[in-house]
Design an enzyme around this catalytic site. Structure first.
Site, PDB file in Angstrom:
ATOM      1  N   HIS A 147      35.205  53.270  43.051  1.00  0.00           N
ATOM      2  CA  HIS A 147      34.134  53.114  42.065  1.00  0.00           C
ATOM      3  C   HIS A 147      32.829  52.864  42.814  1.00  0.00           C
ATOM      4  CE1 HIS A 147      34.556  48.858  42.946  1.00  0.00           C
ATOM      5  NE2 HIS A 147      35.826  48.885  42.563  1.00  0.00           N
ATOM      6  N   GLY A 183      31.151  50.326  43.325  1.00  0.00           N
ATOM      7  CA  GLY A 183      31.158  49.165  44.223  1.00  0.00           C
ATOM      8  C   GLY A 183      31.630  49.559  45.615  1.00  0.00           C
ATOM      9  N   HIS A 184      32.731  50.301  45.677  1.00  0.00           N
ATOM     10  CA  HIS A 184      33.203  50.794  46.973  1.00  0.00           C
ATOM     11  C   HIS A 184      32.128  51.651  47.646  1.00  0.00           C
ATOM     12  CE1 HIS A 184      37.349  50.517  44.908  1.00  0.00           C
ATOM     13  NE2 HIS A 184      37.442  49.669  45.922  1.00  0.00           N
ATOM     14  N   SER A 220      35.810  46.998  39.293  1.00  0.00           N
ATOM     15  CA  SER A 220      37.105  46.792  39.922  1.00  0.00           C
ATOM     16  C   SER A 220      38.003  47.956  39.566  1.00  0.00           C
ATOM     17  CB  SER A 220      37.733  45.488  39.415  1.00  0.00           C
ATOM     18  OG  SER A 220      39.112  45.447  39.750  1.00  0.00           O
ATOM     19  N   GLN A 228      38.509  36.647  50.192  1.00  0.00           N
ATOM     20  CA  GLN A 228      38.995  37.658  51.140  1.00  0.00           C
ATOM     21  C   GLN A 228      37.975  37.886  52.251  1.00  0.00           C
ATOM     22  OE1 GLN A 228      41.174  41.489  50.126  1.00  0.00           O
ATOM     23  NE2 GLN A 228      39.096  42.281  50.223  1.00  0.00           N
ATOM     24  N   GLY A 275      33.455  43.482  50.459  1.00  0.00           N
ATOM     25  CA  GLY A 275      32.629  43.111  49.325  1.00  0.00           C
ATOM     26  C   GLY A 275      32.706  41.629  48.995  1.00  0.00           C
ATOM     27  N   GLN A 276      31.581  41.099  48.555  1.00  0.00           N
ATOM     28  CA  GLN A 276      31.547  39.707  48.099  1.00  0.00           C
ATOM     29  C   GLN A 276      32.326  39.525  46.802  1.00  0.00           C
ATOM     30  OE1 GLN A 276      27.697  37.994  46.897  1.00  0.00           O
ATOM     31  NE2 GLN A 276      28.990  36.610  45.716  1.00  0.00           N
TER      32      GLN A 276
HETATM   33  P1  PAJ Z   1      39.897  47.041  47.084  1.00  0.00           P
HETATM   34  O1  PAJ Z   1      40.175  46.143  45.945  1.00  0.00           O
HETATM   35  O2  PAJ Z   1      40.057  48.513  46.918  1.00  0.00           O
HETATM   36  O3  PAJ Z   1      38.441  46.744  47.565  1.00  0.00           O
HETATM   37  C1  PAJ Z   1      37.949  47.361  48.723  1.00  0.00           C
HETATM   38  C2  PAJ Z   1      36.628  46.701  49.095  1.00  0.00           C
HETATM   39  O4  PAJ Z   1      35.679  46.922  48.055  1.00  0.00           O
HETATM   40  C3  PAJ Z   1      36.763  45.169  49.260  1.00  0.00           C
HETATM   41  O5  PAJ Z   1      36.011  44.738  50.381  1.00  0.00           O
HETATM   42  C4  PAJ Z   1      36.189  44.652  47.952  1.00  0.00           C
HETATM   43  O6  PAJ Z   1      35.642  43.342  48.062  1.00  0.00           O
HETATM   44  C5  PAJ Z   1      35.105  45.687  47.683  1.00  0.00           C
HETATM   45  N1  PAJ Z   1      34.732  45.711  46.272  1.00  0.00           N
HETATM   46  C6  PAJ Z   1      35.569  45.717  45.197  1.00  0.00           C
HETATM   47  N2  PAJ Z   1      34.867  45.678  44.048  1.00  0.00           N
HETATM   48  C7  PAJ Z   1      33.555  45.654  44.391  1.00  0.00           C
HETATM   49  C8  PAJ Z   1      32.329  45.589  43.654  1.00  0.00           C
HETATM   50  N3  PAJ Z   1      32.311  45.546  42.317  1.00  0.00           N
HETATM   51  N4  PAJ Z   1      31.162  45.578  44.344  1.00  0.00           N
HETATM   52  C9  PAJ Z   1      31.162  45.626  45.706  1.00  0.00           C
HETATM   53  N5  PAJ Z   1      32.285  45.677  46.465  1.00  0.00           N
HETATM   54  C10 PAJ Z   1      33.471  45.684  45.814  1.00  0.00           C
HETATM   55  O7  PAJ Z   1      40.083  44.526  48.696  1.00  0.00           O
HETATM   56  C11 PAJ Z   1      40.909  45.391  48.893  1.00  0.00           C
HETATM   57  O8  PAJ Z   1      40.856  46.661  48.324  1.00  0.00           O
HETATM   58  C12 PAJ Z   1      42.089  45.189  49.828  1.00  0.00           C
HETATM   59  O9  PAJ Z   1      42.476  43.837  49.788  1.00  0.00           O
HETATM   60  C13 PAJ Z   1      41.810  45.624  51.298  1.00  0.00           C
HETATM   61  C14 PAJ Z   1      40.668  44.812  51.935  1.00  0.00           C
HETATM   62  C15 PAJ Z   1      41.479  47.131  51.351  1.00  0.00           C
HETATM   63  C16 PAJ Z   1      43.080  45.387  52.142  1.00  0.00           C
HETATM   64  O10 PAJ Z   1      44.173  46.084  51.614  1.00  0.00           O
END
Ligand code: PAJ
Length: 279
Positions: free
Chosen positions: A34, A36-37, A185, A153, A147-148
């Site tokens: 999404h 965010g990623h 998310s 994490q 991400g924050q």
């Molecule tokens: P995932 O939930 O896919 O998230 C990947 C990265 O994107 C993480 O660093 C997360 O903090 C960030 N992220 C998620 N939603 C966000 C948003 N709304 N805004 C900005 N960044 C966002 O987190 C994971 O995967 C896993 O635990 C992982 C680190 C990949 C290990 O398996």
């Protein structure tokens, strides 16, 4: 854009980029990408010649009763988004490529991973720290962006890098939100239309706590109650609402030092996270 399925191919490409003097930025994800990623991809692109997105639904960070089997997956869509965003390579291994059937080495963080999600999801952070260490060894990045949104994490992974001396510069991107405020998310797709409408109460609660803090409120119980009440008023079920030190995640009775107000809440069966920094 390259797609690497094996660790050996990924490492070979990474070594070649390094030999050519190119810095590598890694954005680890579990896919179903999404905006965010993609905001993390943009941060990586700003600083790195080559950007790799890993897409791996990591089985070891899911508990036995959690959503591993039904976690949303759509590789073709993810690949298209990555291509549009100017990603150079996707690293997307199968579980068997990442974990030998008799794998017996784990990476654990033993302090910051205890409270909050660590207390509710036993073994979760062991899976996260282990897979991120393995992703670093596969992608050999100079920079990794997290991400924050997952504030605990991010802290745990900064500690991983510090304590194991990974030669990786960790960057943290801010929380990307839907127009109404809900933190983006991959799990938001689980929400029914009614739950989706009500789930905005999480970000509203977090914002109300921010407003109380801005108005001078420092009492942790009061700040947490503000967010808690917004969520329960919308029919959500808070899993935790806690005020903790942004430095070491100690619980704070008062927001007298840089703090994080961290929230996990259920709407229906879906557990969502949000947080804000205070001070
Ligand atoms: P995932 O939930 O896919 O998230 C990947 C990265 O994107 C993480 O660093 C997360 O903090 C960030 N992220 C998620 N939603 C966000 C948003 N709304 N805004 C900005 N960044 C966002 O987190 C994971 O995967 C896993 O635990 C992982 C680190 C990949 C290990 O398996």
């Amino acid at each position: 854009m390259h797609v690497f399925r094996t660790i050996a191919e990924m490492q070979a490409a990474a070594r070649q980029w390094h030999r050519a003097g190119q810095t590598i930025g890694l954005v680890p994800t579990m896919g179903y990408l999404h905006a965010g990623h993609l905001s993390l991809v943009a941060l990586a692109k700003a600083d790195c010649a080559v950007v790799v997105v890993s897409i791996f639904v990591n089985p070891t960070q899911f508990g036995p009763t959690e959503d591993l089997a039904r976690y949303p997956r759509d590789f073709e869509r993810d690949a298209a988004l990555c291509r549009e965003a100017g990603v150079d390579a996707i690293f997307a291994p199968e579980p068997a490529e990442m974990y030998a059937a008799d794998a017996s080495v784990w990476v654990t963080e033993e302090q910051l991973s205890q409270p909050l999600c660590g207390a509710r999801r036993p073994g979760h952070f062991r899976g996260v720290t282990t897979v991120v260490a393995k992703l670093f060894n596969a992608v050999l990045p100079d920079v990794a962006v997290f991400g924050q949104k997952d504030a605990q994490q991010a802290l745990v992974l900064q500690r991983l890098v510090r304590d194991l001396n990974f030669p990786v510069d960790v960057r943290i991107g801010t929380i990307h939100r839907e127009a109404d405020g809900l933190a983006m998310s991959s799990r938001n797709v689980y929400l029914s239309p009614d739950e989706r409408r009500r789930a905005v109460a999480i970000s509203r609660g977090v914002r109300a706590a921010e407003a109380a803090y801005a108005a001078g409120e420092r009492d942790g119980a009061v700040l947490c109650a503000v967010a808690h009440n917004a969520i329960t008023a919308a029919g959500g079920r808070p899993d935790y609402v806690e005020l903790r030190s942004r430095h070491d995640l100690r619980e704070l009775a008062e927001a007298s030092e840089p703090a994080v107000l961290a929230v996990a809440a259920f709407f229906g069966a879906t557990r969502l996270l949000d947080n804000t920094f205070l001070g």
